[in-house]
Structure formats: C-alpha cells, structure tokens
Design an enzyme around this catalytic site. Structure first.
Site, PDB file in Angstrom:
ATOM      1  N   GLN A  98      13.280  -0.507  -3.406  1.00 60.58           N
ATOM      2  CA  GLN A  98      14.387  -1.212  -3.916  1.00 60.58           C
ATOM      3  C   GLN A  98      15.084  -0.644  -5.017  1.00 60.58           C
ATOM      4  OE1 GLN A  98      14.376  -5.109  -6.144  1.00 60.58           O
ATOM      5  NE2 GLN A  98      15.735  -5.986  -4.176  1.00 60.58           N
ATOM      6  N   HIS A 172      19.561  -3.769  -4.787  1.00 59.79           N
ATOM      7  CA  HIS A 172      19.527  -5.099  -5.422  1.00 59.79           C
ATOM      8  C   HIS A 172      20.730  -5.695  -5.972  1.00 59.79           C
ATOM      9  CE1 HIS A 172      17.965  -8.639  -7.117  1.00 59.79           C
ATOM     10  NE2 HIS A 172      16.799  -8.283  -7.637  1.00 59.79           N
ATOM     11  N   GLY A 173      21.466  -6.565  -4.801  1.00 60.21           N
ATOM     12  CA  GLY A 173      22.740  -6.995  -5.344  1.00 60.21           C
ATOM     13  C   GLY A 173      22.660  -8.651  -5.820  1.00 60.21           C
ATOM     14  N   TYR A 177      21.886  -8.977 -11.632  1.00 63.17           N
ATOM     15  CA  TYR A 177      21.853  -7.799 -12.071  1.00 63.17           C
ATOM     16  C   TYR A 177      23.198  -6.899 -11.821  1.00 63.17           C
ATOM     17  CZ  TYR A 177      17.016  -8.841 -12.810  1.00 63.17           C
ATOM     18  OH  TYR A 177      15.825  -9.457 -13.184  1.00 63.17           O
ATOM     19  N   ARG A 221      20.706  -6.256  -0.653  1.00 62.85           N
ATOM     20  CA  ARG A 221      20.256  -7.663  -1.022  1.00 62.85           C
ATOM     21  C   ARG A 221      21.132  -8.565  -1.675  1.00 62.85           C
ATOM     22  NH1 ARG A 221      14.792 -10.792  -3.403  1.00 62.85           N
ATOM     23  NH2 ARG A 221      14.320 -11.667  -1.577  1.00 62.85           N
ATOM     24  N   GLY A 293       6.443 -20.703   2.932  1.00 59.94           N
ATOM     25  CA  GLY A 293       7.759 -20.420   3.309  1.00 59.94           C
ATOM     26  C   GLY A 293       8.133 -20.104   4.972  1.00 59.94           C
ATOM     27  N   GLY A 311       7.777 -13.401  -0.257  1.00 62.40           N
ATOM     28  CA  GLY A 311       7.418 -12.470  -1.612  1.00 62.40           C
ATOM     29  C   GLY A 311       6.078 -12.969  -1.816  1.00 62.40           C
ATOM     30  N   ARG A 312       5.683 -14.215  -2.581  1.00 67.56           N
ATOM     31  CA  ARG A 312       4.550 -14.701  -3.394  1.00 67.56           C
ATOM     32  C   ARG A 312       3.496 -14.682  -2.000  1.00 67.56           C
ATOM     33  NH1 ARG A 312       6.770 -19.619  -6.256  1.00 67.56           N
ATOM     34  NH2 ARG A 312       8.047 -19.646  -4.402  1.00 67.56           N
TER      35      ARG A 312
HETATM   36  C1  FMN Z   1       6.631 -11.536  -9.235  1.00 69.26           C
HETATM   37  C2  FMN Z   1       8.047 -11.526  -8.967  1.00 69.26           C
HETATM   38  C3  FMN Z   1       8.801 -10.217  -8.970  1.00 69.26           C
HETATM   39  C4  FMN Z   1       9.976 -10.300  -8.396  1.00 69.26           C
HETATM   40  N1  FMN Z   1      10.767  -9.260  -8.438  1.00 69.26           N
HETATM   41  C5  FMN Z   1      11.930  -8.940  -7.527  1.00 69.26           C
HETATM   42  C6  FMN Z   1      12.562  -7.847  -7.748  1.00 69.26           C
HETATM   43  O1  FMN Z   1      12.242  -6.671  -8.480  1.00 69.26           O
HETATM   44  N2  FMN Z   1      13.510  -7.621  -6.848  1.00 69.26           N
HETATM   45  C7  FMN Z   1      14.188  -8.777  -6.250  1.00 69.26           C
HETATM   46  O2  FMN Z   1      14.937  -8.436  -5.440  1.00 69.26           O
HETATM   47  N3  FMN Z   1      13.389  -9.873  -6.253  1.00 69.26           N
HETATM   48  C8  FMN Z   1      12.319 -10.106  -6.987  1.00 69.26           C
HETATM   49  N4  FMN Z   1      11.660 -11.288  -6.767  1.00 69.26           N
HETATM   50  C9  FMN Z   1      12.074 -12.322  -5.853  1.00 69.26           C
HETATM   51  C10 FMN Z   1      11.512 -12.450  -4.667  1.00 69.26           C
HETATM   52  O3  FMN Z   1      11.706 -11.124  -3.592  1.00 69.26           O
HETATM   53  C11 FMN Z   1      11.553 -13.541  -3.650  1.00 69.26           C
HETATM   54  O4  FMN Z   1      13.008 -13.715  -3.383  1.00 69.26           O
HETATM   55  C12 FMN Z   1      11.248 -14.894  -4.351  1.00 69.26           C
HETATM   56  O5  FMN Z   1       9.796 -14.648  -4.916  1.00 69.26           O
HETATM   57  C13 FMN Z   1      11.239 -16.088  -3.652  1.00 69.26           C
HETATM   58  O6  FMN Z   1      10.365 -15.801  -2.514  1.00 69.26           O
HETATM   59  P1  FMN Z   1       8.928 -16.366  -1.930  1.00 69.26           P
HETATM   60  O7  FMN Z   1       8.644 -17.793  -2.302  1.00 69.26           O
HETATM   61  O8  FMN Z   1       8.570 -15.886  -0.788  1.00 69.26           O
HETATM   62  O9  FMN Z   1       8.091 -15.642  -3.282  1.00 69.26           O
HETATM   63  C14 FMN Z   1      10.435 -11.419  -7.725  1.00 69.26           C
HETATM   64  C15 FMN Z   1       9.661 -12.305  -7.368  1.00 69.26           C
HETATM   65  C16 FMN Z   1       8.462 -12.445  -7.934  1.00 69.26           C
HETATM   66  C17 FMN Z   1       7.378 -13.955  -7.800  1.00 69.26           C
END
Ligand code: FMN
Length: 363
Positions: A98, A172-173, A177, A221, A293, A311-312
């Site tokens: 990314q 990353h859109g 940012y 994104r 999710g 993500g998480r």
């Molecule tokens: C620790 C952490 C770091 C994240 N860093 C980014 C990132 O660098 N770029 C991005 O697009 N989203 C980032 N996100 C957002 C995640 O990609 C995701 O959209 C968000 O956690 C919600 O999804 P989830 O419930 O499946 O975690 C981050 C989320 C977390 C928890």
C-alpha cells in the site's frame, strides 16, 4: 453469490480464496523506513490470504506521517521489502504494497518537513510523534508543479515495489490522507485544474501508476464519508460514483471500498459505476466483532463485492482463512501492541489447533 473460499482472478493472479488482509500500519520499520526480518515473518505467517495488502508505505519522505512507517523510495527500503515478498511467495502467498502519502496529517518532528496538502487547511487534532502528541500544523499548499512531482513520486515507488517482488500496489485514497484531501471540497480549495476538478488528481495518479506498474497491478482504496482525520465530506454520493466511472477506462486491478454498508445508495452507485474487481472492507473499525466482520462481508458478496478485506481479524489470526473455513473461534487483537514494539502482538499470535495450517504453508 460467490463463496469466501472460492478462487477469483485478479489481473494476472489467480487468488485461491476471497479473503484479503487489509492494510494495517504497524510502525516497526527502522529509522530509515526499512522493514526488517520480523516483518517478513509477520506477512509470511498470513500467506494463506487470497491477497495481502501491506501497511501504508510512504512513496517519498514528505509522505510520512508517523514514526516507524516503512518507505518505498530508497534502495535500502526496497531491499528490506524484497525479503518480505520472497518470504510471502515462498509460503505460497500474494502481496501488494500500500502506498500512503499523509498530506496534511504529518509533523516536522517525524520527517523534518512541513506537511504539504492541496490547500493550507489545518486538520483539527493532534498527531502521535516521537516527542508525544502534538498539534497538527497548517500545511503548505503544493504548487501545480509539485502536484505533478508527487504523482511522479508515486509512479517511481510503484515501479520500485514491483521490482522488489510485489505483485502490485494499492494507493491509499482514504482516511483523510493526501488523495482523500484532493477529493474533498473542505480540504481542496485550489483554483488550478486539480481543484476545479477534484477527481483529477486520483485519476492522473492511477493512470501514472498503472503506466509504471501495469494497470492490473494497481488498486485504489477509498473510504467515502469517513470523518477520520477531520474530514467533512458532503456530496460523497456524487463524487465517488463519478470517480469510479472516470477510472473505469484505466483498467485497474481493483477498487477497494472501506466502511460503506452493503445495500446503501452509495454502495450501489459505486458498484454500478465500477466494472472491475471490487474489494470491500466491510467494517468501520468499531468494537472488534466476534466473527471478525464475516457476516457483513458475506452480505457484501451478495451485493456485488468480489473480495472481502479483514483487518484486525488477520492481525490477530495468522490462519484466519482456515479458522473461518472450519468455524474455529478467533483470537482477539490487542490494541496496545498495534504500533511499534517487537514480536509481541506481531508474530506471536497463535494458530488454532482446530485449523492447523499445512506445514509447508507455515511462516
Ligand atoms: C492497527 C491498524 C492500522 C491500520 N493502518 C491502515 C493503513 O496503513 N492503511 C489503511 O488503508 N487502513 C489502515 N487501517 C484500517 C484497516 O485497513 C481496516 O479498514 C479497519 O481496521 C477496519 O477493518 P477491521 O474491522 O476488519 O479491522 C488500519 C487499522 C488498524 C487496526
């Protein structure tokens, strides 16, 4: 409706399932923005994902907003990433980098530079720096020439990523940012062509990156309406479908939507305007749901998503694919170890005994 565990084609790749590891900043790179061996281990452990998207990596020094984020603008950084992509490929996976430029969400104490943005509009709030939390400064407005240089920085970083073994790059859109700042009228008050037409920057950027890396190797994104980092967006229902339609001819690998509920007019408008592969991150990032999710992701598959990003759930479950396939319970993520630190909360999450990975796939 496709099943989460059904293969799907993404450009030149055949993904074995429809689970994407969502991009997540982990702030464990060294001071030069070089990812180390533990990062290779972390991603290789998650190589059963249909596709991994890495944490945001800055395409230029100006793009960095947080301590410990990796870059993709020096040879050393590319060497660090080469070890990551080799480890993921050896474990049978596929990985996109990314590219993330923070725009106004930065601080000179992190990279020695005054943040830049489409317009000199300060974001309310504070940012985490090595000296603690600091007020966000008023950014400097990019000149029209600098906007074009920024696009060239992204294109060079994308080429560097592919040369370092990445299968592609995601731009990353979202999340307030740089690209998001160009899209939003509150943060883009420019009188030049990049302000008169707010989709122009992302469209030119995608075209330049597609030219550098190959169109099918590029994803974008977007997080329509996300108020993160002091964004206030009205008109999301018009600008995002317009952007999707404007991008359609560029032949991108995918569009990645985060935090948009399935079945809403906005979701439908974007799906209709976008003919290509659609990745959806169904969660808005509130309390961690016990199913990671999955239920909302499967609802999105019924509404036209091709892939679902978690993500998480991936952060805390290296074997998420097998856990979801077998119905095993999920580990819960520990927010205290999200950013910085070593192995703890990074490479030491357990693999479920109910869903053991095949030995050859273990990272
Ligand atoms: C620790 C952490 C770091 C994240 N860093 C980014 C990132 O660098 N770029 C991005 O697009 N989203 C980032 N996100 C957002 C995640 O990609 C995701 O959209 C968000 O956690 C919600 O999804 P989830 O419930 O499946 O975690 C981050 C989320 C977390 C928890």
């Amino acid at each position: 409706m496709p099943d989460l565990f059904e293969p799907v084609r993404l450009g030149r790749l055949l993904l074995p399932n429809r689970l994407v590891m969502a991009p997540m900043t982990r702030s464990r790179a060294d001071r030069r923005g070089v990812p180390g061996p533990e990062t290779a281990r972390y991603y290789a452990q998650r190589a059963t994902a249909g596709l991994i998207v890495t944490e945001g990596a800055q395409p230029s020094p100006a793009g960095q907003g947080y301590p410990g984020t990796p870059g993709l603008h020096t040879d050393r950084q590319a060497e660090g990433w080469r070890a990551v992509t080799d480890a993921v490929h050896a474990a049978g996976g596929r990985i996109f980098a990314q590219l993330m430029h923070v725009g106004r969400i930065g601080h000179p104490s992190v990279n020695g530079l005054r943040p830049v943005a489409p317009s000199p509009v300060r974001a309310a709030g504070r940012i985490f720096t090595l000296d603690g939390r600091r007020d966000l400064p008023v950014p400097r407005e990019l000149t029209t020439g600098e906007v074009r240089e920024t696009i060239a920085d992204f294109a060079r970083a994308a080429r560097r990523a592919v040369d370092a073994g990445f299968d592609g790059v995601e731009l990353h859109g979202g999340n307030g940012y740089l690209i998001h700042q160009f899209l939003c009228s509150a943060t883009n008050r420019r009188g030049d062509p990049y302000g008169r037409d707010r989709v122009r920057f992302p469209v030119e950027l995608c075209e330049a990156v597609a030219e550098a890396a190959g169109g099918d190797r590029v994803g974008l994104r977007l997080t329509p309406g996300n108020p993160c980092n002091d964004m206030t967006e009205d008109g999301a229902g018009e600008i995002y479908p317009a952007l999707a339609a404007a991008l359609a001819p560029a032949g991108l690998g995918y569009l990645h939507l985060a935090g948009v509920a399935a079945g809403t007019p906005l979701a439908g408008g974007i799906r209709r305007a976008w003919p290509g592969v659609l990745v959806v991150a169904p969660s808005t990032g509130g309390a961690f749901p016990a199913d990671g999710g999955r239920a909302e992701g499967e609802r999105w598959l019924r509404h036209g998503a091709d892939l679902v990003a978690f993500g998480r759930a991936f952060l805390a479950n290296p074997d998420l694919v097998e856990r979801m396939r077998s119905g095993a319970a999920l580990n819960r993520p520990d927010p205290a170890t999200y950013y910085g630190g070593g192995e703890q909360g990074y490479t030491d999450y357990s693999v479920s005994s109910a869903a053991r990975l095949p030995a050859a796939r273990r990272g």
